[in-house]
Enzyme design. Sequence first.
Site, PDB file in Angstrom:
ATOM      1  N   GLY A 213     -34.371  -1.118 -23.429  1.00  0.00           N
ATOM      2  CA  GLY A 213     -33.485  -2.260 -23.598  1.00  0.00           C
ATOM      3  C   GLY A 213     -32.389  -2.017 -24.915  1.00  0.00           C
ATOM      4  O   GLY A 213     -31.792  -0.831 -24.700  1.00  0.00           O
ATOM      5  N   SER A 214     -32.018  -2.996 -25.517  1.00  0.00           N
ATOM      6  CA  SER A 214     -30.932  -3.012 -26.089  1.00  0.00           C
ATOM      7  C   SER A 214     -31.209  -2.149 -27.690  1.00  0.00           C
ATOM      8  O   SER A 214     -30.347  -1.714 -28.358  1.00  0.00           O
ATOM      9  CB  SER A 214     -30.552  -4.385 -26.620  1.00  0.00           C
ATOM     10  OG  SER A 214     -30.182  -4.910 -25.607  1.00  0.00           O
ATOM     11  N   THR A 215     -32.306  -1.706 -27.934  1.00  0.00           N
ATOM     12  CA  THR A 215     -32.496  -0.716 -28.908  1.00  0.00           C
ATOM     13  C   THR A 215     -31.847   0.619 -28.684  1.00  0.00           C
ATOM     14  O   THR A 215     -31.382   1.372 -29.599  1.00  0.00           O
ATOM     15  CB  THR A 215     -33.966  -0.193 -29.158  1.00  0.00           C
ATOM     16  OG1 THR A 215     -34.491   0.123 -27.855  1.00  0.00           O
ATOM     17  CG2 THR A 215     -34.643  -1.654 -29.544  1.00  0.00           C
ATOM     18  N   PHE A 216     -31.662   0.900 -27.351  1.00  0.00           N
ATOM     19  CA  PHE A 216     -30.900   2.137 -26.919  1.00  0.00           C
ATOM     20  C   PHE A 216     -29.217   1.979 -27.200  1.00  0.00           C
ATOM     21  O   PHE A 216     -28.570   3.061 -27.304  1.00  0.00           O
ATOM     22  CB  PHE A 216     -31.050   2.216 -25.557  1.00  0.00           C
ATOM     23  CG  PHE A 216     -30.459   3.787 -25.114  1.00  0.00           C
ATOM     24  CD1 PHE A 216     -31.060   5.039 -25.236  1.00  0.00           C
ATOM     25  CD2 PHE A 216     -29.420   3.918 -24.146  1.00  0.00           C
ATOM     26  CE1 PHE A 216     -30.698   6.108 -25.139  1.00  0.00           C
ATOM     27  CE2 PHE A 216     -28.843   5.089 -23.878  1.00  0.00           C
ATOM     28  CZ  PHE A 216     -29.580   6.297 -24.365  1.00  0.00           C
ATOM     29  N   LYS A 217     -28.798   0.789 -27.597  1.00  0.00           N
ATOM     30  CA  LYS A 217     -27.485   0.498 -27.834  1.00  0.00           C
ATOM     31  C   LYS A 217     -26.917   1.352 -29.302  1.00  0.00           C
ATOM     32  O   LYS A 217     -25.864   1.772 -29.601  1.00  0.00           O
ATOM     33  CB  LYS A 217     -27.077  -0.861 -28.113  1.00  0.00           C
ATOM     34  CG  LYS A 217     -27.254  -1.556 -26.820  1.00  0.00           C
ATOM     35  CD  LYS A 217     -27.000  -3.274 -26.717  1.00  0.00           C
ATOM     36  CE  LYS A 217     -27.163  -3.849 -25.569  1.00  0.00           C
ATOM     37  NZ  LYS A 217     -27.084  -5.336 -25.972  1.00  0.00           N
TER      38      LYS A 217
END
Length: 484
Positions: A213-217
């Site tokens: 999810g958004s941790t990959f941002k």
Amino acid sequence: MNKTIRRASVFALLLVLSLLVRATWLQFYDGKALADDNDNRRNAIATYSRPLGNIIVGGDAVTGSTRTKGSDLAYKRTYTDGELYAAVTGYASQAYAPTQLEGIYKDLLNGTDNRLKTVMDTVTGKRAEPGDVVTTIDPAVQKAAYRALGDKKGGAVAIDPRTGRILAAVSTPSYDPSSLTDANTAGKAWKSLNADKDKPLTNRALRQPLPPGSTFKLVVAAAALEDGLYHDVDQHTDSPDPYTLPGTVRPLSNENKSAPCRNAPIRVALQYSCNNVFGKMAVDLGQDKVRAMAEKFGFNNEAQDVPVRAYPSVYPSGMDKAQTALTGIGQFDVTATPLQMAMVSATIANGGKQVAPHMVARITDSGGDVLKDFDDGADTEEIISSTTAEQLQSAMRTVVKDGTGTNALIDGATVGGKTGTAQHGENNSKTPYAWFTSYAKSDSNDKEVAVAVMVEQSDAARSEVSGNGLAAPVAKAMMQAALK
């Protein structure tokens, strides 16, 4: 000599020669293979003829050995706080092949490692006294993670960013390795554990890659800053809101409809977790540049050994632009383990330098003499520049102070993080995965830590599933324990 007798003599001689050749082959070529065969009962008898060496956590053995009754296997393995440390130790079983550290160091722990042998042992063929495995695990951090995860299904990893030492590796639900050690009872326990729908034998900390999810941002932001697409985290991006996925009519929506995501700088986009910004950013960079950055952090590594072999985290290839946009928010076919996302935060916290993570400090012989010391920081690589790392640290601090990660705030410490809520199932029909990755630095001592937490399933209502709600409190507990 009678012709018939002569022929019979030659035939008999050939038979004798054949037997000699076969015996020689068995002794010098097949002997080791037969001796090492898993079905050779003599190996198990020899292995469990005396106590095994131990796995050490925080100066204390979390393994042991106890005498058996009515068996030709004199000893069996025992565990202290087995469920707490199962993701680290694995199990040594009389019935099944050993796993985790028990499997990797089985020769050291049973005394057959050649490094343990004295000259006399080599001459006599006697099995040496077993050695020990000294881990990097901090029992306080391990316990904090295990207690905070509680009855949730998930995994958590903590790393010292400067040394690469893994301070905690927890997977829940766990299991008691002691249930698998006795050959007479292991079969029933094995069937029960494998039939359990929650898969307690799965090591979710190291070997369960799921969409991050958004941790990959954080990875996408690092790629954009390193590439020069954007020069700092406060420069406005070119990010329409709504952003329509290229080649489709589908808008990439944001969770917070009122968030200031249109053309938001990276800092604000991380603070509010703006999908439109990072989806378009991934497309602007192109999948090759995003993949290159992901691989620098450790994605697509088929040989990530800590020394337990972790499952590779994956950044895919061969995508169209719409799919590339989805990878920018940690979806489509992107997967990561808690270990991998902890490595991302550790690298950022360490000024852009990644120290190879490891959970074994040293291995010793029975007298405590070091056979091999795994030097902290020996394997270090610069992943991103110190300038990029400082920019991302600052933006992550904003996430925790004023954004989606406020549940990770710690008095007396500088904390930066990133939340993530990853879609699960067709059309997001199943409960999402909740993620949180972060770093913390004590304001009163020199201690630092980086963590990642993944909650795969919990009893929380779907509307309450979020990285900040479920995963950040676990990360906070781990960071507090590590900084004391």
